[in-house]
Design a protein around this motif. Structure first.
Motif, mmCIF file in Angstrom:
data_model
loop_
_atom_site.group_PDB
_atom_site.id
_atom_site.type_symbol
_atom_site.label_atom_id
_atom_site.label_comp_id
_atom_site.label_asym_id
_atom_site.label_seq_id
_atom_site.Cartn_x
_atom_site.Cartn_y
_atom_site.Cartn_z
ATOM 1 N N ARG A 132 0.782 -1.369 0.062
ATOM 2 C CA ARG A 132 -0.038 -0.004 0.091
ATOM 3 C C ARG A 132 0.909 1.506 -0.006
ATOM 4 O O ARG A 132 1.705 1.252 0.798
ATOM 5 N N ILE A 133 0.762 2.171 -1.112
ATOM 6 C CA ILE A 133 1.288 3.340 -0.962
ATOM 7 C C ILE A 133 0.141 4.504 -1.164
ATOM 8 O O ILE A 133 -0.534 4.554 -2.214
ATOM 9 N N ASP A 134 0.054 5.181 -0.231
ATOM 10 C CA ASP A 134 -0.782 6.542 -0.012
ATOM 11 C C ASP A 134 -2.269 6.012 -0.490
ATOM 12 O O ASP A 134 -2.729 6.447 -1.568
ATOM 13 N N ILE A 162 2.187 -4.242 3.533
ATOM 14 C CA ILE A 162 2.453 -5.434 2.748
ATOM 15 C C ILE A 162 0.819 -5.815 2.405
ATOM 16 O O ILE A 162 -0.094 -6.245 3.365
ATOM 17 N N LEU A 163 0.214 -5.964 1.230
ATOM 18 C CA LEU A 163 -1.245 -6.223 1.107
ATOM 19 C C LEU A 163 -1.085 -7.726 0.591
ATOM 20 O O LEU A 163 -2.244 -8.491 1.171
ATOM 21 N N ARG A 217 3.071 -8.589 11.249
ATOM 22 C CA ARG A 217 2.283 -8.105 12.401
ATOM 23 C C ARG A 217 1.177 -7.299 11.765
ATOM 24 O O ARG A 217 1.204 -7.195 10.568
ATOM 25 N N GLY A 218 0.170 -6.839 12.769
ATOM 26 C CA GLY A 218 -0.981 -6.133 11.961
ATOM 27 C C GLY A 218 -0.592 -4.747 11.572
ATOM 28 O O GLY A 218 -1.059 -4.431 10.595
ATOM 29 N N ASP A 219 0.767 -4.202 12.186
ATOM 30 C CA ASP A 219 0.985 -2.834 11.446
ATOM 31 C C ASP A 219 1.612 -3.151 10.251
ATOM 32 O O ASP A 219 2.085 -2.111 9.504
ATOM 33 N N GLN A 220 2.094 -4.381 9.884
ATOM 34 C CA GLN A 220 2.634 -4.511 8.695
ATOM 35 C C GLN A 220 2.044 -5.089 7.338
ATOM 36 O O GLN A 220 2.547 -5.358 6.502
ATOM 37 N N MET A 221 0.568 -5.268 7.863
ATOM 38 C CA MET A 221 -0.022 -5.775 6.554
ATOM 39 C C MET A 221 -1.392 -4.883 6.418
ATOM 40 O O MET A 221 -1.791 -4.301 7.308
ATOM 41 N N GLU A 222 -1.889 -4.981 5.204
ATOM 42 C CA GLU A 222 -3.097 -4.099 4.841
ATOM 43 C C GLU A 222 -4.187 -5.099 4.590
ATOM 44 O O GLU A 222 -3.938 -6.349 3.788
#
Length: 333
Positions: A132-134, A162-163, A217-222
């Motif tokens: 994910r970017i912007d 990361i999506l 982790r939760g903050d590392q994935m979309e």
């Protein structure tokens, strides 16, 4: 929920409704799920009736892939697991073999095996990793060993989650292509693991590779579908070892079409209906989303500059065109 002696678990991943007879530690379904299709995993204690000596070329010492007469497919990884995917693509029977490691079952379920189920349901999977970017998705195309996962893990340092890793599904039913979230795992070689800041140890994929699978982790994935802004074709390891420049080049639609064909996740399922659908999907996506060819040299130290190049390329063009509706055959609303 219990169904007789067996407990069924329900999940939502890759835009699919997934039912399994064991817990996969994946998100539970919600009313907002995409539901491109359904997959049901079922463990069996018996074999699948495949001859012990299949026709020449259908099986080797490590991996077997056999198209059966009823339209189903048989897959086997030596000493690990064997699978049979129904001709409908919905039901998948699996059986552990002697020496099977349950920790690597997920690798097979949400990789090669799932790709057969998807194609048989009329859904075309891409061999790609997306971040994910912007608030948009950017996807990286490339064969095994091209560095898709390494580049994606590098983007975590720009707070770009990361999506999906390795397998990408596209949903175009809204009129614009959206990239769908994967299973919250990433596969990395040992030299790339420091990019991840992993929360725990990885699981080796199989005896023939050093790659390991890590839970994000939760903050590392979309976890939400995102509009697909751009596709980037990565240079091969040979090209990276020979080059020193870092940059990107806009691809023509024809060139991107060719790259999308090359980067299908499944080349085993053939036949005119599948090939026609595959070509139509690649042509539609090439008309709907801009594509770029990346060039950069080998070495993790170059990745910050590569990330800046990707961001600049995405910002240089209107990311989502007003092109034709992108659709997937076999999809139900």
């Amino acid at each position: 929920m219990a169904t007789g002696p067996t407990t069924s678990y329900r999940f939502a991943v890759y835009g699919l409704s997934v039912v399994a007879d064991f817990d996969l530690d994946l998100p539970a379904p919600t009313k907002h799920d995409t539901n491109l299709g359904e997959v049901v995993w079922r463990r069996t204690a018996s074999g699948f009736g495949v001859p012990s000596a299949p026709r020449p070329g259908a099986i080797d010492d490590w991996f077997a892939c056999e198209a059966l007469e009823d339209g189903s497919y048989y897959l086997r990884w030596k000493d690990y697991y064997e699978f049979r995917i129904e001709s409908s693509g919905v039901g998948i029977d699996y059986r552990p073999l002697a020496g099977a490691d349950p920790n690597i079952l997920r690798n097979f379920l949400f990789g090669q095996v799932l790709s057969f189920a998807l194609v048989l349901q009329g859904i075309e999977p891409l061999h790609a990793t997306a971040v994910r970017i912007d608030h948009r998705a950017v996807a990286f195309l490339g064969d095994c060993g091209f560095g898709k996962s390494t580049l994606a893990a590098s983007f975590l340092h720009d707070d770009c989650p990361i999506l999906t890793d390795d397998l990408l599904l596209i949903d175009g039913r809204s009129g614009r292509p959206h990239a769908l979230p994967g299973c919250g795992r990433i596969k990395l070689r040992p030299d790339s693991v420091p990019l991840l800041d992993a929360a725990g140890p990885g699981t080796r994929l199989n005896p023939l590779t050093e790659k390991q699978m890590f839970a994000l982790r939760g903050d590392q994935m979309e976890a939400a579908p995102l509009p697909l802004a751009a596709l980037f074709v990565l240079p091969s390891p040979l090209d990276r070892s020979a080059g020193a420049a870092i940059g990107s080049r806009r691809l023509t639609r024809a060139a991107l079409f060719g790259e999308l064909l090359r980067n299908s996740f499944n080349a085993h399922v053939q036949g005119a209906p599948r090939l026609e659908r595959h070509f139509a999907f690649a042509a539609e996506l090439a008309r709907s989303v801009p594509g770029f060819a990346l060039c950069y040299p080998a070495g993790l130290e170059h990745l910050p500059a590569v990330r800046r190049t990707v961001r600049a390329a995405v910002g240089s063009t209107e990311a989502l065109s007003s092109g034709p509706l992108l659709t997937q055959e076999g999809v139900t609303s």
